[in-house]
Design a protein around this motif. Structure first.
Motif, PDB file in Angstrom:
ATOM      1  N   UNK A  37       0.820  -1.224   0.000  1.00  0.00           N
ATOM      2  CA  UNK A  37       0.000   0.000   0.000  1.00  0.00           C
ATOM      3  C   UNK A  37       0.850   1.268   0.000  1.00  0.00           C
ATOM      4  N   UNK A  38       1.907   1.258   0.838  1.00  0.00           N
ATOM      5  CA  UNK A  38       2.761   2.443   0.965  1.00  0.00           C
ATOM      6  C   UNK A  38       3.452   2.736  -0.364  1.00  0.00           C
ATOM      7  N   UNK A  75       0.978   4.089  -2.794  1.00  0.00           N
ATOM      8  CA  UNK A  75       0.666   5.487  -2.465  1.00  0.00           C
ATOM      9  C   UNK A  75       1.800   6.399  -2.922  1.00  0.00           C
ATOM     10  N   UNK A  76       3.042   5.961  -2.668  1.00  0.00           N
ATOM     11  CA  UNK A  76       4.185   6.784  -3.079  1.00  0.00           C
ATOM     12  C   UNK A  76       4.213   6.939  -4.593  1.00  0.00           C
ATOM     13  N   UNK A  77       3.906   5.849  -5.299  1.00  0.00           N
ATOM     14  CA  UNK A  77       3.897   5.892  -6.763  1.00  0.00           C
ATOM     15  C   UNK A  77       2.820   6.857  -7.260  1.00  0.00           C
ATOM     16  N   UNK A  78       1.626   6.733  -6.689  1.00  0.00           N
ATOM     17  CA  UNK A  78       0.517   7.602  -7.094  1.00  0.00           C
ATOM     18  C   UNK A  78       0.848   9.066  -6.776  1.00  0.00           C
ATOM     19  N   UNK A  79       1.328   9.297  -5.540  1.00  0.00           N
ATOM     20  CA  UNK A  79       1.656  10.672  -5.152  1.00  0.00           C
ATOM     21  C   UNK A  79       2.763  11.253  -6.017  1.00  0.00           C
ATOM     22  N   UNK A  80       3.709  10.398  -6.433  1.00  0.00           N
ATOM     23  CA  UNK A  80       4.829  10.937  -7.195  1.00  0.00           C
ATOM     24  C   UNK A  80       4.325  11.593  -8.475  1.00  0.00           C
ATOM     25  N   UNK A 101      -6.108  17.103   1.413  1.00  0.00           N
ATOM     26  CA  UNK A 101      -5.986  18.030   0.284  1.00  0.00           C
ATOM     27  C   UNK A 101      -5.163  19.250   0.661  1.00  0.00           C
ATOM     28  N   UNK A 102      -5.482  19.848   1.845  1.00  0.00           N
ATOM     29  CA  UNK A 102      -4.752  21.063   2.205  1.00  0.00           C
ATOM     30  C   UNK A 102      -3.301  20.738   2.546  1.00  0.00           C
ATOM     31  N   UNK A 108      -1.676  13.028   6.030  1.00  0.00           N
ATOM     32  CA  UNK A 108      -2.607  12.092   6.676  1.00  0.00           C
ATOM     33  C   UNK A 108      -3.007  10.951   5.739  1.00  0.00           C
ATOM     34  N   UNK A 109      -3.219   9.787   6.300  1.00  0.00           N
ATOM     35  CA  UNK A 109      -3.330   8.593   5.468  1.00  0.00           C
ATOM     36  C   UNK A 109      -1.965   8.439   4.819  1.00  0.00           C
ATOM     37  N   UNK A 110      -1.951   8.323   3.495  1.00  0.00           N
ATOM     38  CA  UNK A 110      -0.661   8.361   2.803  1.00  0.00           C
ATOM     39  C   UNK A 110      -0.650   9.512   1.814  1.00  0.00           C
ATOM     40  N   UNK A 111      -1.403  10.559   2.128  1.00  0.00           N
ATOM     41  CA  UNK A 111      -1.697  11.582   1.120  1.00  0.00           C
ATOM     42  C   UNK A 111      -0.473  12.346   0.627  1.00  0.00           C
TER      43      UNK A 111
END
Lengths: 301, 278
Positions: A70-71, A74-79, A160-161, A246-249
């Motif tokens: 999951x982490x 999340x890192x891939x998506x956030x990147x 989001x913020x 927060x979460x893995x945002x």
């Protein structure tokens, strides 16, 4: 004296001198690049706790696990989120600043570009300190928002913020730096071209999109490549402000690699993640360069 | 010349205001940081106009015994300098030597190999080597060497020097050699002065990047004795939430030297950017 010696001897001496001068780099390359590089590939196939003497060969298992982690996902998506936001906003910011600097009177132009450049010099740590307390509950900003506008945002609890704040910090830091490249490129466009454009009736926005922008494509390619590396490698700001949450945002590859390898001591898995990340960076930069080359062939001058 | 005297249109006024606004945005965080470091502790983060000024935050950093270690912040500043200065000097020297060897030693029979090594290295992101590098160097944990050695050679600096040397005419170097100057004299009396513009850029950039380095220093030198200023602030990040004044003061001490250094050399720096784009 040298001239009397046979040429061959002189060439050999020059080669020896060359290798002597390059020797610090060669040693550095071998010990702190090549050996770690080979070690990285070997490590990525190991299940090894950094602290324990036991290790186990697991082949590609680390990589396969990463695709379900999951982490990591999340890192891939956030990147990509970081990449798109940072690259587009800082490029636009850089262009706006460069255009504004370029229309400043000659006397103040230098000072102007330096003022915009100062954010680039700041340490992510110092800016994070400022951001943390500026956005804290009792700060002047939040008190103002609460009392005057009746808006209460818990900046780093809302995904989001939290993400937006980090993006603003990075864009703030980079725009003036990229503007410096763009200003230099704009000044490099010769007066002849500008005059010719003006004679043809091309001014203002039309000139910007049809002459200035196409002529700056090589510089823009450089900036995109730099920005891709920077935006994919973000870590100081989320590390200090949100720890990836927060979460893995707001988490990033670098942050997850660091946590995996050095707080959970899972060095094999952390290295496997780093290799996957390296592949992503490589592919991204390749795509940018291919797309920009195509654009340059089509619109460039 | 006539263009300058042309009457200002509304759009010009709008753009002037936009320029000022963006300058404010880019400088506001610095202003805010400095301001919060010099206001009274009760007003930290509660004002954006200078009033109730006090140096309590700086006093706390350098004299307070609360942490049991009055020298902590000053030592961290010293550590930052002790790491950054050698790193920058080595990066400059290696850049100069390799740059010279690659461009001005015409019969140096290893140019191609070195160039390929450089390109090969540039190809891999540094994060990939983080864990193995740490394993190789972990015996140097909590030493200056551990922070200096892995960061003291910069591929980027070497490329900058190679590119710059290529723009310098070979004749000057040839002439010196014909006159009997040995290589070290050539390096010292010709190469060093001639590359001064690029040396400024490489110096400023390397110093700034090393000064702001966080992750490696955090990993290799976690002990308070060796922490750099950047690392120390990051470890105290959440500990001073009640009274952030000293954190602001420390951030100012971290930021201002670099800003002042750059302002001193800003002219050379802009010229350097022009060169980099060629």
């Amino acid at each position: 004296m040298d001239r009397k010696k046979p040429k061959k001897l002189q060439y050999a001496r020059e080669t020896a001198a060359g290798f002597l001068f390059c020797s610090p780099y060669i040693v550095f390359f071998l010990v702190l690049f090549l050996i770690p590089l080979i070690w990285a590939f070997w490590l990525s196939a190991m299940n090894w706790n950094l602290m324990s003497p036991n290790r186990e060969f697991v082949g590609l298992q680390n990589f396969l696990n990463a695709f379900r982690d999951k982490k990591v996902l999340a890192a891939f998506k956030n990147s990509w989120k970081y990449f798109i936001c940072v690259v587009s906003f800082s490029l636009i910011g850089g262009l706006v600043i460069a255009l504004l600097v370029n229309r400043m009177p000659m006397r103040v132009r230098g000072i102007g570009s330096v003022l915009f450049f100062i954010p680039y010099l700041t340490s992510g740590v110092a800016v994070s300190v400022m951001t943390k307390y500026l956005f804290s509950y009792n700060s002047i900003l939040n008190t103002f928002l609460r009392e005057k506008l009746n808006i209460g945002i818990n900046w780093f609890i809302n995904p989001t913020s939290a993400f937006a704040v980090i993006i603003i910090m990075i864009v703030w830091k980079l725009s003036g730096y990229y503007a410096l490249y763009l200003t230099a490129a704009m000044q490099g466009i010769s007066a002849d071209v500008k005059e010719a454009a003006e004679l043809d009736g091309s001014t203002g926005i039309h000139r910007f999109f049809h002459i200035t922008l196409p002529m700056m494509l090589p510089t823009i390619t450089t900036i995109l490549t730099l920005a891709a590396g920077t935006s994919l490698g973000v870590y100081t700001e989320p590390f200090l402000l949100t720890e990836g949450g927060p979460g893995n945002a707001t988490t990033t590859w670098t942050l997850e690699i660091y946590y995996r390898a050095f707080t959970r001591f899972d060095s094999g898995y952390g290295t496997a993640m780093a290799i996957l990340f390296a592949i992503q960076i490589f592919v991204t930069i390749r795509i940018i360069n291919t797309v920009m080359r195509k654009l340059n062939q089509k619109y460039g001058c | 010349m006539k263009k300058i005297l042309k009457q200002r249109r509304p759009i010009d006024i709008f753009l002037d205001i936009l320029t000022l606004l963006l300058i404010l945005v880019s400088l506001f965080p610095l202003y805010y940081m400095i301001l919060q470091s010099v206001v009274d502790w009760t007003t930290v983060d509660k004002t954006i106009i200078p009033k109730n000024l006090s140096l309590a935050s700086y006093d706390y950093l350098f004299h307070s015994t609360n942490s049991g270690d009055t020298m902590m912040w000053l030592r961290a500043l010293g550590n930052s300098l002790l790491v950054c200065i050698p790193v920058t000097l080595v990066a400059l020297s290696v850049g100069l030597l390799v740059g010279y060897a690659m461009t001005k030693l015409k019969h140096f029979n290893g140019k191609r190999i070195i160039f390929n090594l450089l390109l090969f290295e540039m190809f891999f992101p540094k994060i990939m080597l983080l864990v193995p590098k740490y394993m190789i160097l972990k015996d140097l944990a909590n030493t200056y060497a551990g922070m200096i050695i892995p960061t003291m050679i910069s591929t980027w600096a070497i490329f900058m020097y190679i590119n710059y040397f290529e723009t310098l005419p070979n004749e000057v170097f040839e002439a010196a050699r014909v006159d009997g100057a040995n290589t070290f004299r050539i390096l010292y009396h010709i190469a060093m002065p001639a590359t001064l513009p690029i040396t400024t850029i490489v110096f400023l950039t390397t110093f700034m990047q090393r000064w702001n380095e966080l992750m490696w220093d955090m990993l290799i030198a976690p002990s308070t004795r060796f922490q750099t200023l950047n690392v120390l602030i990051s470890t105290r990040f959440n500990m001073m939430a009640q009274h952030p004044g000293p954190l602001y003061a420390a951030s100012v001490i971290l930021t201002l030297p670099i800003v002042i250094l750059f302002l001193c050399f800003s002219r050379n720096f802009r010229e350097g950017i022009h060169f980099m784009l060629k």
